[in-house]
Design a protein around this motif. Structure first.
Motif, short mmCIF file in Angstrom:
data_model
loop_
_atom_site.label_atom_id
_atom_site.label_comp_id
_atom_site.label_asym_id
_atom_site.label_seq_id
_atom_site.Cartn_x
_atom_site.Cartn_y
_atom_site.Cartn_z
N LYS A 97 1.08 -1.47 -0.05
CA LYS A 97 -0.33 -0.02 0.06
C LYS A 97 0.58 1.42 -0.08
O LYS A 97 0.54 2.13 1.04
CB LYS A 97 -1.09 -0.08 1.07
CG LYS A 97 -1.68 -1.23 0.91
CD LYS A 97 -3.14 -1.08 2.27
CE LYS A 97 -3.86 -1.76 2.03
NZ LYS A 97 -3.51 -4.00 2.04
N GLN A 98 1.98 1.33 -0.62
CA GLN A 98 2.62 2.83 -0.96
C GLN A 98 3.23 3.44 -2.45
O GLN A 98 3.41 3.53 -2.55
CB GLN A 98 4.10 2.05 -0.91
CG GLN A 98 4.53 1.34 1.05
CD GLN A 98 4.46 2.41 1.78
OE1 GLN A 98 4.45 3.37 1.42
NE2 GLN A 98 3.63 1.82 2.81
N THR A 99 1.62 1.99 -3.19
CA THR A 99 1.79 3.16 -4.81
C THR A 99 1.20 4.25 -4.80
O THR A 99 0.29 4.91 -3.91
CB THR A 99 1.45 2.31 -5.40
OG1 THR A 99 1.39 0.89 -5.20
CG2 THR A 99 0.68 2.65 -6.95
N ASP A 100 1.89 5.29 -4.98
CA ASP A 100 1.85 6.83 -5.12
C ASP A 100 2.09 7.42 -6.87
O ASP A 100 3.25 8.11 -6.96
CB ASP A 100 1.99 8.02 -4.12
CG ASP A 100 1.07 9.03 -3.92
OD1 ASP A 100 1.09 9.38 -5.27
OD2 ASP A 100 1.51 9.88 -3.04
N LEU A 101 1.07 6.97 -7.39
CA LEU A 101 1.66 7.52 -8.73
C LEU A 101 1.28 8.76 -9.44
O LEU A 101 1.87 9.20 -10.15
CB LEU A 101 -0.24 6.88 -9.94
CG LEU A 101 0.08 6.46 -11.57
CD1 LEU A 101 2.15 6.16 -11.82
CD2 LEU A 101 -0.30 5.53 -11.63
N SER A 102 -0.18 9.34 -8.86
CA SER A 102 0.32 10.90 -8.24
C SER A 102 1.80 11.63 -8.44
O SER A 102 2.35 12.19 -9.15
CB SER A 102 -0.69 11.63 -7.71
OG SER A 102 -0.99 13.01 -8.13
N ALA A 103 2.09 10.99 -7.11
CA ALA A 103 3.17 11.83 -6.74
C ALA A 103 4.60 11.71 -8.25
O ALA A 103 5.28 11.83 -8.35
CB ALA A 103 3.88 11.22 -5.57
N ALA A 104 4.46 9.89 -8.68
CA ALA A 104 5.74 9.97 -9.46
C ALA A 104 5.21 10.48 -10.58
O ALA A 104 6.66 10.96 -10.86
CB ALA A 104 5.47 8.08 -9.75
N LEU A 105 4.33 10.99 -11.20
CA LEU A 105 3.59 11.59 -12.01
C LEU A 105 3.97 13.48 -11.94
O LEU A 105 3.49 14.04 -13.34
CB LEU A 105 2.73 11.41 -12.96
CG LEU A 105 2.52 9.84 -13.70
CD1 LEU A 105 0.95 9.66 -14.20
CD2 LEU A 105 3.40 10.21 -14.91
N HIS A 106 4.80 13.53 -11.32
CA HIS A 106 4.31 15.42 -10.59
C HIS A 106 5.26 15.34 -11.16
O HIS A 106 7.01 15.43 -11.43
CB HIS A 106 4.82 14.91 -9.31
CG HIS A 106 4.49 16.83 -8.72
ND1 HIS A 106 3.16 17.45 -9.21
CD2 HIS A 106 5.71 17.58 -8.45
CE1 HIS A 106 3.91 19.08 -8.95
NE2 HIS A 106 4.59 19.29 -8.56
N GLY A 107 4.76 17.30 -12.39
CA GLY A 107 6.45 17.71 -13.67
C GLY A 107 6.28 16.98 -14.37
O GLY A 107 6.94 17.61 -15.20
N SER A 108 5.59 15.53 -15.00
CA SER A 108 5.42 15.58 -16.09
C SER A 108 4.32 16.47 -16.91
O SER A 108 3.45 16.69 -16.20
CB SER A 108 4.98 14.25 -16.22
OG SER A 108 3.77 13.70 -16.01
N TYR A 109 4.88 17.06 -18.35
CA TYR A 109 4.34 17.41 -19.35
C TYR A 109 2.65 17.17 -20.29
O TYR A 109 3.52 15.08 -19.83
CB TYR A 109 4.55 18.17 -20.60
CG TYR A 109 5.56 19.01 -20.06
CD1 TYR A 109 5.59 19.88 -19.31
CD2 TYR A 109 7.15 18.64 -20.68
CE1 TYR A 109 7.20 20.30 -18.63
CE2 TYR A 109 8.53 19.54 -20.29
CZ TYR A 109 8.34 20.53 -19.02
OH TYR A 109 8.88 21.21 -19.17
N PRO A 110 1.80 17.07 -19.62
CA PRO A 110 0.43 16.12 -20.05
C PRO A 110 0.67 15.50 -21.21
O PRO A 110 0.26 14.69 -21.80
CB PRO A 110 -0.64 17.03 -20.33
CG PRO A 110 -0.43 18.13 -19.23
CD PRO A 110 1.18 18.47 -20.09
N ASP A 111 1.30 15.90 -22.50
CA ASP A 111 1.83 15.49 -24.43
C ASP A 111 3.04 15.00 -23.85
O ASP A 111 3.15 14.44 -25.39
CB ASP A 111 1.37 16.74 -25.02
CG ASP A 111 2.66 17.88 -24.66
OD1 ASP A 111 3.48 17.85 -23.63
OD2 ASP A 111 2.69 18.48 -25.68
#
Length: 202
Positions: A97-111
């Motif tokens: 229960k340690q998965t945080d996909l939002s944090a992993a993608l923080h800073g990425s561009y939508p495209d």
């Protein structure tokens, strides 16, 4: 031997998808030392698996980083090479229960293209919702032991996503069978693998 085979493939980079040890802490430094011998132009990137947590996730992370590998724990960065770039990220393990996909993608561009390392393939649906383009996972060992149906050519598969290339919406996932075993040191009709993946633009 696996490290030698992998180096002979001369990849641009290595990605490792977790479960480097089973239960014994004394194996952490030796496995980090061996995997630290992987040689590529752009380095080695890793995420953690459930067994790493059940053993000592902090020590695994520290040992891998000391051996020159980048461990991605719910974080990511812009991977730049040869005039191109994409977002490379990794999540912590789902079973603990340690998965945080939002944090992993923080800073990425939508495209921009997003590549995710996630030990457990069960988060594929979530990755597709977040717009991940390609995901690499392990965890399943490919089933490790596969028994064939008497009347069918293909072996019985206990779970739908056990190995190989799959797709959900616009997200592709490759699940490696890996090189190890769990519980019993046995594989049957499910050989270990070192996967060589070539990424291509659409």
């Amino acid at each position: 031997r696996a490290v030698e085979i992998a180096n002979d493939l001369e990849p641009d980079a290595f990605v490792l998808t977790g479960d480097y040890v089973s239960h014994e802490k004394e194996y952490i430094d030796p496995v980090a030392g061996e995997l630290g011998k992987l040689e590529s132009e752009f380095g080695t990137y890793a995420c953690l698996g459930n067994h790493d947590h059940w053993t000592d996730a902090d020590l695994v992370t520290k040992s891998f980083r000391s051996a020159g590998m980048r461990v991605l724990v719910n974080d990511g960065f812009r991977f730049e090479a040869r005039g191109q770039a994409f977002w490379l990220c990794g999540v912590d393990d789902y079973m603990v229960k340690q998965t945080d996909l939002s944090a992993a993608l923080h800073g990425s561009y939508p495209d921009e293209m997003k590549m995710l390392l996630a030990h457990n393939p069960v988060i594929l649906r979530q990755a597709a919702r977040y717009g991940v383009d390609v995901m690499f996972s392990g965890h399943t060992h490919g089933g490790q032991v596969k028994i064939r149906d008497k009347d069918k050519a293909r072996p019985k598969i206990r779970r739908k996503l056990s190995s190989g290339l799959h797709k959900r919406k616009d997200t592709q996932i490759y699940i490696t069978r890996g090189i190890g075993t769990v519980v019993l040191p046995v594989r049957y009709q499910c050989p270990p693998e070192i996967s060589l993946i070539e990424l291509r633009c659409a």
